[in-house]
Each structure stands twice: as C-alpha cells, then as structure tokens.
Motif scaffolding. Structure first.
Motif, PDB file in Angstrom:
ATOM      1  N   CYS A 195      15.111  76.012  29.755  1.00  0.00           N
ATOM      2  CA  CYS A 195      15.846  74.753  29.572  1.00  0.00           C
ATOM      3  C   CYS A 195      17.066  74.669  30.475  1.00  0.00           C
ATOM      4  O   CYS A 195      17.589  73.588  30.715  1.00  0.00           O
ATOM      5  CB  CYS A 195      16.265  74.602  28.112  1.00  0.00           C
ATOM      6  N   ASP A 196      17.531  75.806  30.953  1.00  0.00           N
ATOM      7  CA  ASP A 196      18.727  75.851  31.815  1.00  0.00           C
ATOM      8  C   ASP A 196      20.014  75.517  31.068  1.00  0.00           C
ATOM      9  O   ASP A 196      21.063  75.347  31.695  1.00  0.00           O
ATOM     10  CB  ASP A 196      18.600  74.914  33.030  1.00  0.00           C
ATOM     11  N   GLN A 197      19.950  75.358  29.734  1.00  0.00           N
ATOM     12  CA  GLN A 197      21.132  74.923  28.998  1.00  0.00           C
ATOM     13  C   GLN A 197      21.486  75.840  27.840  1.00  0.00           C
ATOM     14  O   GLN A 197      22.640  75.899  27.446  1.00  0.00           O
ATOM     15  CB  GLN A 197      20.910  73.522  28.441  1.00  0.00           C
ATOM     16  N   CYS A 198      20.496  76.522  27.266  1.00  0.00           N
ATOM     17  CA  CYS A 198      20.800  77.366  26.111  1.00  0.00           C
ATOM     18  C   CYS A 198      21.661  78.537  26.578  1.00  0.00           C
ATOM     19  O   CYS A 198      21.800  78.779  27.780  1.00  0.00           O
ATOM     20  CB  CYS A 198      19.507  77.875  25.473  1.00  0.00           C
ATOM     21  N   CYS A 242      19.899  81.037  28.951  1.00  0.00           N
ATOM     22  CA  CYS A 242      19.763  80.555  30.332  1.00  0.00           C
ATOM     23  C   CYS A 242      21.100  80.643  31.064  1.00  0.00           C
ATOM     24  O   CYS A 242      21.156  81.077  32.221  1.00  0.00           O
ATOM     25  CB  CYS A 242      19.258  79.106  30.355  1.00  0.00           C
ATOM     26  N   CYS A 288      14.434  82.286  27.661  1.00  0.00           N
ATOM     27  CA  CYS A 288      15.051  81.038  27.188  1.00  0.00           C
ATOM     28  C   CYS A 288      14.884  80.916  25.671  1.00  0.00           C
ATOM     29  O   CYS A 288      13.839  81.247  25.124  1.00  0.00           O
ATOM     30  CB  CYS A 288      14.396  79.851  27.891  1.00  0.00           C
ATOM     31  N   GLU A 289      15.926  80.448  25.002  1.00  0.00           N
ATOM     32  CA  GLU A 289      15.892  80.375  23.534  1.00  0.00           C
ATOM     33  C   GLU A 289      15.691  78.963  23.004  1.00  0.00           C
ATOM     34  O   GLU A 289      15.717  78.734  21.800  1.00  0.00           O
ATOM     35  CB  GLU A 289      17.178  81.013  22.985  1.00  0.00           C
ATOM     36  N   ASP A 290      15.498  78.022  23.889  1.00  0.00           N
ATOM     37  CA  ASP A 290      15.177  76.660  23.453  1.00  0.00           C
ATOM     38  C   ASP A 290      13.743  76.673  22.908  1.00  0.00           C
ATOM     39  O   ASP A 290      12.827  77.071  23.628  1.00  0.00           O
ATOM     40  CB  ASP A 290      15.287  75.719  24.661  1.00  0.00           C
TER      41      ASP A 290
HETATM   42 ZN   LIG Z   1      17.163  78.053  27.946  1.00  0.00          ZN
END
Ligand SMILES: [Zn+2]
Length: 339
Positions: free
Chosen positions: A64-67, A70, A52-54
């Motif tokens: 984060c499930d959004q970056c 992910c 994950c890159e958040d």
């Molecule tokens: Zn992420």
C-alpha cells in the motif's frame, strides 16, 4: 501504486503476483541482469508486498506504500527487513556483514509476517561469504525471503545458483528508458533522450552523466588529444583523473565516471581498429570521424591493439575497485607509450 514504480518488467511482476497468490514464493532468489534496469527496485517492491500490513495488500498482491510497515521499509527501519550491499571502501563482500544478516534472518519475525533481506552486489562475494550465505540456504528460516542481486549468474558459485531461483532481468526497451529520462528532467524531449541513450550504449546511469555538457566536452577533448601524433600522456592522464574525481565525493560515482571515460576510449580504439581493417565503424557521435581516421592512419595496428588491451584491463580494474587514480595514470602512460 507500488508496483507501478517498477518500469518495463510487467511480465515479471505478473508472474511474481501469480506465485504469491498460489503461496509458492521461494525462499531465495538470485536476480541477474544488466546494471540500471531496476532489479533492486523490483526486489524492494517484492519485499514490501510480503511485509505490507494493509489487509487489502494480500488481495491486490501489491503493497500500500502507506501502512507503517511500508513506511519503515522505505526508511530502512523495519525490524524484519534488511538491505545490504558492499561497503564503499571494500573490494569483496565482507563476511561479517553476511553473518550479521544471516543471524537476523534466523530470528522470528518481529511484526509477525515475514522476514525479508535484499543483498546487493552479489558479484563481489568471495568464497567465504558465499559459503556463509549457503549455510543459511540449507535450512532456510520459515517465512523468510532472501534476494541476491548480481549481474551475471556465472559470477556465483554453482551451489548458490542451484539453491536460488534464478530470475533474469532483460534490458529495458529504449522507449521506456527514453520516457524515464524525460520524466526525470534529464532530457527535454524524447529525441534528445534517445540520442543520450545511443551515446551511452543504452545505459541509463551513463545517459544521465552524458546529459551534462561538461561530460561531452571532456569526451571531445580527450579523444581529440588521444588521436594527436605524440599525444601528451601526462596532460591526458590529468584530464582523465579530473573528470572522474573533481567535485565528486562518493567513490561509487567516481568509479562510474571513470568507467564511462574508459568506455569512450575503448569504443574509440575499436572504431580505429575497424577503420584500419577497411570497415566502417558505427559512430555514436559523427564528430568522432576525423579523430578516428587520424588515429587509424598514424598508429600501427599492433600498437592500437596494445592500447585496446590496456584500456580493457583498466576497465576490469575499475570494476574490481582498485585505486582509481593509479589505474587511470598508468593507463594514459601506457596509451602514450603505445601511440
Ligand atoms: Zn503497506
């Protein structure tokens, strides 16, 4: 959030978060435990946490499930992430798939963080594939995370067991599974969900199949037919193949349906054998009692044992991915003869 998707393994989540916090994540893990308890789900979340890159993810120790990393993992398009399993039409894990994975893993991470690979169906490794995998463990690429998923550590070469950190997944608590079935809409309420779990010996995937009334009807008709004197083995064979095969495209689902049908037969035969020996078998469905008694009274003990033996053999063959229709027809033939 991300780890919340993993149900019933809170202690393992906490211990992995602790390991990551201390920078002590191993290069290779072997996840083992019963099917359907969420080992793969867990492995994916672990890989996501690492990729994950958040910026907040490394503090929270949760993806984060959004970056974009992910999202790419979920879509299986992340350049530093691989997820493989045995192809549908194979009995053993092909070595070229493994070679491919290993050569990818040796590359530098394209997005700069880690490389992660999840290898499902590790139970189906042959020696060749296992040795190919072992070579990569001798010199694990830096920043790489490899997760093997199987059911039992005994199914791996000792060299694999000794080089991977073994993580055992326990079966999920019944309440967690029941809540899951209600949430999925498989069962209308917790009571009904618990009943499905009882019938399926607490196997989530089988409980889902059992929620279908057609499965219950097949079970009743098949067991009643099997317990009749001079059971019609051709008719039973057709019923069995139809149940496993009809309207189903994916061969994994066919195998799962065949395995469930065999479980019905095996439990039924065991109940009859126990009855012959003066025991009182626990019945998943009280309606089985009559058929169990009929079978126990009409078939001699040695023939019942032979029938059980053949059913266990068929179950093993289904697990080994042999030709389904052949296995099922040969089995009902043998059951008819023994009875
Ligand atoms: Zn992420």
């Amino acid at each position: 959030m991300s780890w919340a998707a993993v149900k019933g393994h809170e202690k393992l989540v906490a211990s992995f978060q602790n390991v990551i916090r201390r920078g002590r994540l191993a290069h290779a893990y072997l996840f083992v435990g019963p099917p359907g308890v969420g080992k793969k789900r867990f492995a994916v979340e672990l890989a996501k946490t690492m990729l994950c890159e958040d910026p907040a993810a490394s503090v929270r120790l949760e993806a984060c499930d959004q970056c974009s990393a992910c999202v790419q993992i979920a879509a299986l398009t992340h350049p530093d992430y691989q997820q493989i399993g045995i192809p549908e039409d194979k009995h053993e894990f092909p070595i070229d798939l493994m070679q491919d994975l290993i050569s990818h893993l040796a590359l530098k991470p394209a997005r700069g963080k880690h490389r992660a690979a999840i290898v499902d169906d590790a139970d189906t490794f042959n020696d060749e594939t296992a040795n190919c995998f072992l070579k990569s463990l001798e010199e694990p690429p830096p920043m790489s995370l490899l997760i093997l998923i199987g059911t039992n550590p005994d199914r791996q070469l000792p060299t694999i067991r000794s080089r991977c950190q073994l993580i055992r997944f326990a079966g999920l608590p019944e309440e967690v599974m029941a809540a899951h079935l209600v949430q999925e809409g498989v069962a209308p309420a917790l009571d009904a969900a618990r009943q499905l779990l009882q019938l399926s010996s607490r196997n989530l995937a089988d409980a889902r199949l059992l929620a279908d009334p057609a499965t219950r009807t097949f079970r009743r008709e098949f067991l009643d037919g099997l317990s009749q004197p001079n059971a019609d083995s051709v008719g039973l064979g057709q019923k069995l193949v139809k149940f496993a095969d009809e309207g189903v495209k994916e061969s994994a689902v066919k195998r799962q349906r065949a395995a469930l049908a065999l479980k019905f037969v095996i439990d039924f035969l065991r109940a009859a054998i126990l009855t012959q020996n003066g025991g009182q078998p626990p019945l998943a469905d009280p309606q089985d009692a009559k058929a169990v008694r009929r079978l126990a009274e009409s078939v001699p003990p040695d023939a019942l044992l032979r029938m059980l033996d053949r059913s266990l053999e068929a179950d093993y063959q289904v697990g080994r991915r042999l030709q389904l229709v052949l296995i099922l027809e040969a089995l009902t033939d043998a059951l008819g003869q023994a009875a």
